[in-house]
Design an enzyme around this catalytic site. Structure first.
Site, PDB file in Angstrom:
ATOM      1  CG  MET A 274     -23.233 -59.534  73.976  1.00  0.00           C
ATOM      2  SD  MET A 274     -22.309 -60.591  72.582  1.00  0.00           S
ATOM      3  CE  MET A 274     -21.469 -59.484  71.779  1.00  0.00           C
TER       4      MET A 274
ATOM      5  NE  ARG B 181     -40.090 -38.141  61.247  1.00  0.00           N
ATOM      6  CZ  ARG B 181     -40.657 -39.056  62.267  1.00  0.00           C
ATOM      7  NH1 ARG B 181     -39.741 -39.691  62.995  1.00  0.00           N
ATOM      8  NH2 ARG B 181     -41.827 -38.961  62.546  1.00  0.00           N
TER       9      ARG B 181
ATOM     10  CE1 TYR C 103     -14.131 -58.107  78.194  1.00  0.00           C
ATOM     11  CE2 TYR C 103     -16.336 -57.316  77.931  1.00  0.00           C
ATOM     12  CZ  TYR C 103     -15.534 -58.611  78.099  1.00  0.00           C
ATOM     13  OH  TYR C 103     -15.855 -59.714  77.536  1.00  0.00           O
TER      14      TYR C 103
ATOM     15  CE  LYS D 287     -43.055 -44.992  65.667  1.00  0.00           C
ATOM     16  NZ  LYS D 287     -43.565 -43.501  65.156  1.00  0.00           N
TER      17      LYS D 287
HETATM   18  C1  LIG Z   1     -44.253 -43.012  66.104  1.00  0.00           C
HETATM   19  C2  LIG Z   1     -45.107 -42.074  65.912  1.00  0.00           C
HETATM   20  C3  LIG Z   1     -46.358 -41.578  66.656  1.00  0.00           C
HETATM   21  C4  LIG Z   1     -46.370 -42.241  67.895  1.00  0.00           C
HETATM   22  O1  LIG Z   1     -45.474 -41.395  68.821  1.00  0.00           O
HETATM   23  P1  LIG Z   1     -45.603 -41.541  70.306  1.00  0.00           P
HETATM   24  O2  LIG Z   1     -44.951 -40.632  70.872  1.00  0.00           O
HETATM   25  O3  LIG Z   1     -44.982 -42.821  70.789  1.00  0.00           O
HETATM   26  O4  LIG Z   1     -47.005 -41.429  70.838  1.00  0.00           O
HETATM   27  C5  LIG Z   1     -47.210 -40.847  66.037  1.00  0.00           C
HETATM   28  N1  LIG Z   1     -47.255 -40.328  64.769  1.00  0.00           N
HETATM   29  C6  LIG Z   1     -46.068 -40.379  64.072  1.00  0.00           C
HETATM   30  C7  LIG Z   1     -45.922 -39.766  62.555  1.00  0.00           C
HETATM   31  C8  LIG Z   1     -45.095 -41.386  64.537  1.00  0.00           C
HETATM   32  O5  LIG Z   1     -43.979 -41.530  63.746  1.00  0.00           O
END
Ligand SMILES: *Cc1c(COP(=O)(O)O)cnc(C)c1O
Length: 380
Positions: free
Chosen positions: A316, A136, A268, A38
């Site tokens: 930036m 979640r 800044y 992802k």
């Molecule tokens: C992102 C994610 C992972 C991977 O997690 P890492 O800590 O990067 O290994 C595994 N399972 C779910 C549900 C996730 O959202």
């Protein structure tokens, strides 16, 4: 040399391949590896990384949206893809058509997928997610049996997976144990009754290193694939850590070097005041490239093999570092933001600590402006 770039990330595909090989070694030949790709493969570049992982023994991919699933499909057909998030109601048809495995937490979602599967004359391979303490996604353990039963009977649905997710596995062994017990309490009767799941999984990277008992038949690592060890209060055996090598290095260059007198204010807000005469270098990176502004006055970079502190506010497109300790620093010199230079290394976890965040955010914050340069193998 990448001397046409101002700010770039080098991705070492050999490191990625070796990290995956080590994960394979850790879990054995019979456990499926779901590589989590992802957020543009944690900032490494989704298509290139997916291609590499396909060649290197990944079994299944985990994604956060349907565009990511499609990008994987465009690289290679046939790999199963699990959508780790909940599909929105208006995404259901597309997920079914694209043959993406959905994560189901409720009967409402299951019914939507069932109806779409029937209408589109497809079979949906679904995973039920169980909430053992993350809060979640997922069905509460008390209602999980009911949902599993329902999914098993809805037309067009095939229940291929069941999983849960740790909430604090890197820091809290007691709660990890509690989550494991909750999950096992649900699983044991199902497995005893002869139920099988093609994908039974719980372990992200932290759990892969710390909770061998929940490797089950599938693991779900993200960060570790990219060679980054999750920061942990629990002790992770150094033999495990040793085998992971960061795939990504992030670099920029010195654009200007100048001497400033005591009392000069820098950047800044004028929050940095030189307490002595200093040599200061201006660098070709800023928060527009994803270098987190919260690292102002705390982070360090590598120039000429030495750690140089960031001074003043990160802007930036540029930032300033104290190079008083360096004699021969000049415009054009290479600067390492994350990675090795001579004998020193800045890890994503170290930069994260300086910026008050976690390595996942450091990697995924690197913006589109930073070209990814691939080394050590063929990428898509
Ligand atoms: C992102 C994610 C992972 C991977 O997690 P890492 O800590 O990067 O290994 C595994 N399972 C779910 C549900 C996730 O959202």
């Amino acid at each position: 040399m990448n001397h046409s770039y101002r700010c770039w990330a080098e991705v070492d595909l050999t490191a990625l391949r070796e990290n995956l090989a080590w994960i394979r070694h850790r879990v054995g030949p019979d456990v499926k590896i779901m590589t989590v790709v992802k957020a543009d493969a944690y900032g490494h570049g989704l298509k290139q990384i997916a291609a590499l992982l396909m060649q290197s023994g990944t079994d299944v991919f985990g994604v956060a949206n349907l565009a990511e699933a499609q990008a994987i499909r465009s690289v290679g057909r046939g790999w199963p893809v699990l959508m780790l998030g909940a599909c929105l109601p208006d995404e259901v048809d597309r997920a079914v058509r694209d043959d993406v495995m959905p994560t189901l937490s409720t009967l409402i979602e299951a019914k939507l997928f069932s109806a779409a599967a029937v209408r589109l004359k497809r079979t949906v391979n679904a995973h039920v997610k169980v909430d053992t303490g993350m809060g979640r996604l997922g069905v509460a353990t008390g209602q999980a049996g009911e949902l599993i039963e329902a999914v098993g009977h809805l037309p067009g649905l095939r229940l291929v997976g069941i999983y849960t997710h740790y909430a604090a596995v890197e820091d809290d062994a007691i709660f990890a144990r509690e989550q494991r017990l909750r999950f096992n309490r649900l699983l044991t009767p199902l497995l005893k009754a002869g139920r099988t799941f093609e994908y039974l999984h719980a372990n992200n990277s932290g759990a892969l290193l710390l909770e061998k008992a929940t490797i089950f038949n599938t693991v779900r690592p993200g960060l570790a694939v990219y060679g980054v060890v999750p920061p942990a209060k629990r002790r992770i055996a150094s033999v495990l850590k040793r085998h992971l090598r960061p795939a990504l290095s992030w670099k920029c260059r010195v654009s200007l070097v100048k001497e400033v007198t005591a009392g000069t204010t820098l950047s800044y807000g004028r929050r940095f005041v030189a307490s002595r005469p200093m040599r200061v270098a201006t660098l070709t990176v800023g928060y527009g490239d994803g270098y987190l502004r919260s690292g102002s006055g705390r982070a360090q970079v590598l120039i000429g093999g030495k750690l140089c502190p960031v001074v003043g506010c990160i802007t930036m497109d540029q930032m300033l570092v104290d190079v008083s300790a360096l004699k021969r620093v000049k415009a054009g010199d290479e600067v390492v933001l994350v990675g090795r230079q001579r004998r020193k290394e800045i890890t994503a976890a170290q930069l994260a600590e300086w910026a008050g965040t976690i390595p996942w955010e450091v990697l995924t914050a690197i913006t589109y402006r930073v070209p990814r340069v691939y080394r050590g193998g063929h990428a898509a």
